[in-house]
Design a protein around this motif. Structure first.
Motif, mmCIF file in Angstrom:
data_model
loop_
_atom_site.group_PDB
_atom_site.id
_atom_site.type_symbol
_atom_site.label_atom_id
_atom_site.label_comp_id
_atom_site.label_asym_id
_atom_site.label_seq_id
_atom_site.Cartn_x
_atom_site.Cartn_y
_atom_site.Cartn_z
ATOM 1 N N LYS A 40 0.842 -1.214 0.000
ATOM 2 C CA LYS A 40 0.000 0.000 0.000
ATOM 3 C C LYS A 40 0.870 1.255 0.000
ATOM 4 O O LYS A 40 0.841 2.095 0.888
ATOM 5 N N ILE A 41 1.687 1.361 -1.022
ATOM 6 C CA ILE A 41 2.745 2.360 -1.126
ATOM 7 C C ILE A 41 2.213 3.788 -1.236
ATOM 8 O O ILE A 41 1.288 4.060 -1.989
ATOM 9 N N LEU A 42 2.839 4.680 -0.488
ATOM 10 C CA LEU A 42 2.642 6.124 -0.631
ATOM 11 C C LEU A 42 3.943 6.670 -1.206
ATOM 12 O O LEU A 42 5.010 6.500 -0.615
ATOM 13 N N ARG A 43 3.851 7.294 -2.391
ATOM 14 C CA ARG A 43 5.010 7.930 -3.026
ATOM 15 C C ARG A 43 4.834 9.435 -2.965
ATOM 16 O O ARG A 43 3.761 9.949 -3.278
ATOM 17 N N ILE A 44 5.909 10.099 -2.574
ATOM 18 C CA ILE A 44 5.878 11.552 -2.475
ATOM 19 C C ILE A 44 7.076 12.122 -3.219
ATOM 20 O O ILE A 44 8.200 11.655 -3.037
ATOM 21 N N ASP A 45 6.820 13.122 -4.037
ATOM 22 C CA ASP A 45 7.885 13.824 -4.749
ATOM 23 C C ASP A 45 7.854 15.274 -4.260
ATOM 24 O O ASP A 45 6.913 16.009 -4.543
ATOM 25 N N CYS A 46 8.858 15.651 -3.491
ATOM 26 C CA CYS A 46 8.943 17.026 -3.000
ATOM 27 C C CYS A 46 10.397 17.368 -2.693
ATOM 28 O O CYS A 46 11.248 16.487 -2.601
ATOM 29 N N LYS A 47 10.660 18.643 -2.534
ATOM 30 C CA LYS A 47 12.030 19.111 -2.306
ATOM 31 C C LYS A 47 12.455 19.024 -0.856
ATOM 32 O O LYS A 47 13.631 18.956 -0.547
ATOM 33 N N GLU A 48 11.503 19.039 0.066
ATOM 34 C CA GLU A 48 11.825 19.050 1.490
ATOM 35 C C GLU A 48 11.818 17.639 2.065
ATOM 36 O O GLU A 48 11.141 16.757 1.553
ATOM 37 N N ASN A 49 12.534 17.450 3.159
ATOM 38 C CA ASN A 49 12.500 16.176 3.864
ATOM 39 C C ASN A 49 11.275 16.174 4.778
ATOM 40 O O ASN A 49 11.249 16.857 5.790
ATOM 41 N N ILE A 50 10.262 15.418 4.400
ATOM 42 C CA ILE A 50 8.991 15.418 5.108
ATOM 43 C C ILE A 50 8.713 14.072 5.774
ATOM 44 O O ILE A 50 7.590 13.813 6.192
ATOM 45 N N VAL A 51 9.740 13.236 5.888
ATOM 46 C CA VAL A 51 9.556 11.872 6.378
ATOM 47 C C VAL A 51 8.839 11.855 7.725
ATOM 48 O O VAL A 51 7.804 11.203 7.884
ATOM 49 N N LEU A 52 9.358 12.557 8.703
ATOM 50 C CA LEU A 52 8.761 12.524 10.042
ATOM 51 C C LEU A 52 7.359 13.126 10.043
ATOM 52 O O LEU A 52 6.470 12.626 10.741
ATOM 53 N N ASN A 53 7.154 14.181 9.271
ATOM 54 C CA ASN A 53 5.825 14.802 9.206
ATOM 55 C C ASN A 53 4.781 13.820 8.676
ATOM 56 O O ASN A 53 3.674 13.738 9.198
ATOM 57 N N ILE A 54 5.125 13.088 7.628
ATOM 58 C CA ILE A 54 4.184 12.138 7.027
ATOM 59 C C ILE A 54 3.931 10.968 7.975
ATOM 60 O O ILE A 54 2.786 10.559 8.177
ATOM 61 N N ILE A 55 4.973 10.427 8.556
ATOM 62 C CA ILE A 55 4.807 9.318 9.496
ATOM 63 C C ILE A 55 3.942 9.750 10.675
ATOM 64 O O ILE A 55 3.001 9.044 11.059
ATOM 65 N N ASP A 56 4.221 10.913 11.231
ATOM 66 C CA ASP A 56 3.424 11.420 12.352
ATOM 67 C C ASP A 56 1.966 11.638 11.953
ATOM 68 O O ASP A 56 1.052 11.320 12.716
ATOM 69 N N LEU A 57 1.742 12.182 10.761
ATOM 70 C CA LEU A 57 0.383 12.424 10.288
ATOM 71 C C LEU A 57 -0.408 11.128 10.184
ATOM 72 O O LEU A 57 -1.526 11.023 10.698
ATOM 73 N N LEU A 58 0.165 10.131 9.526
ATOM 74 C CA LEU A 58 -0.561 8.876 9.353
ATOM 75 C C LEU A 58 -0.789 8.184 10.695
ATOM 76 O O LEU A 58 -1.867 7.649 10.942
ATOM 77 N N LYS A 59 0.203 8.224 11.560
ATOM 78 C CA LYS A 59 0.032 7.604 12.886
ATOM 79 C C LYS A 59 -1.026 8.341 13.703
ATOM 80 O O LYS A 59 -1.773 7.712 14.442
ATOM 81 N N ALA A 60 -1.121 9.645 13.562
ATOM 82 C CA ALA A 60 -2.153 10.422 14.263
ATOM 83 C C ALA A 60 -3.554 10.014 13.804
ATOM 84 O O ALA A 60 -4.515 10.127 14.561
ATOM 85 N N HIS A 61 -3.645 9.514 12.564
ATOM 86 C CA HIS A 61 -4.922 9.044 12.030
ATOM 87 C C HIS A 61 -5.053 7.526 12.146
ATOM 88 O O HIS A 61 -5.888 6.918 11.473
ATOM 89 N N LYS A 62 -4.216 6.934 12.996
ATOM 90 C CA LYS A 62 -4.282 5.495 13.328
ATOM 91 C C LYS A 62 -3.897 4.572 12.174
ATOM 92 O O LYS A 62 -4.388 3.460 12.063
ATOM 93 N N PHE A 63 -2.986 5.047 11.300
ATOM 94 C CA PHE A 63 -2.478 4.211 10.219
ATOM 95 C C PHE A 63 -1.003 3.910 10.455
ATOM 96 O O PHE A 63 -0.289 4.704 11.067
ATOM 97 N N ASP A 64 -0.558 2.770 9.957
ATOM 98 C CA ASP A 64 0.853 2.419 9.997
ATOM 99 C C ASP A 64 1.560 3.099 8.831
ATOM 100 O O ASP A 64 0.988 3.236 7.751
ATOM 101 N N CYS A 65 2.810 3.482 9.062
ATOM 102 C CA CYS A 65 3.579 4.129 8.001
ATOM 103 C C CYS A 65 5.065 4.006 8.328
ATOM 104 O O CYS A 65 5.489 4.338 9.438
ATOM 105 N N GLU A 66 5.831 3.502 7.363
ATOM 106 C CA GLU A 66 7.278 3.444 7.530
ATOM 107 C C GLU A 66 7.945 3.720 6.199
ATOM 108 O O GLU A 66 7.458 3.310 5.143
#
Length: 69
Positions: A40-66
């Motif tokens: 269930k891949i999430l691909r992101i193309d952006c200039k900034e390092n958003i790894v922690l923001n995305i992981i935190d967001l999905l976990k806040a909504h009760k989803f797994d993300c790594e």
């Protein structure tokens, strides 16, 4: 930079629920879910390092993300 995450998002309605939150974190960035992939891949193309923001967001909504290497 392209970031790839393994998630447990299963439905388009779950993606739709997350869309405004992801768009807020990624103004101008491009992203998509591959719900056909077994990871269930999430691909992101952006200039900034958003790894922690995305992981935190999905976990806040009760989803797994790594991040995948």
């Amino acid at each position: 930079m392209i970031y790839v995450f393994k998630t447990n998002i299963k439905t388009k309605s779950q993606v739709k629920k997350l869309k405004p939150h992801i768009d807020k974190i990624l103004p101008g960035g491009e992203w998509n879910f591959d719900l056909e992939d077994c990871d269930k891949i999430l691909r992101i193309d952006c200039k900034e390092n958003i790894v922690l923001n995305i992981i935190d967001l999905l976990k806040a909504h009760k989803f797994d993300c790594e991040e995948l290497e």
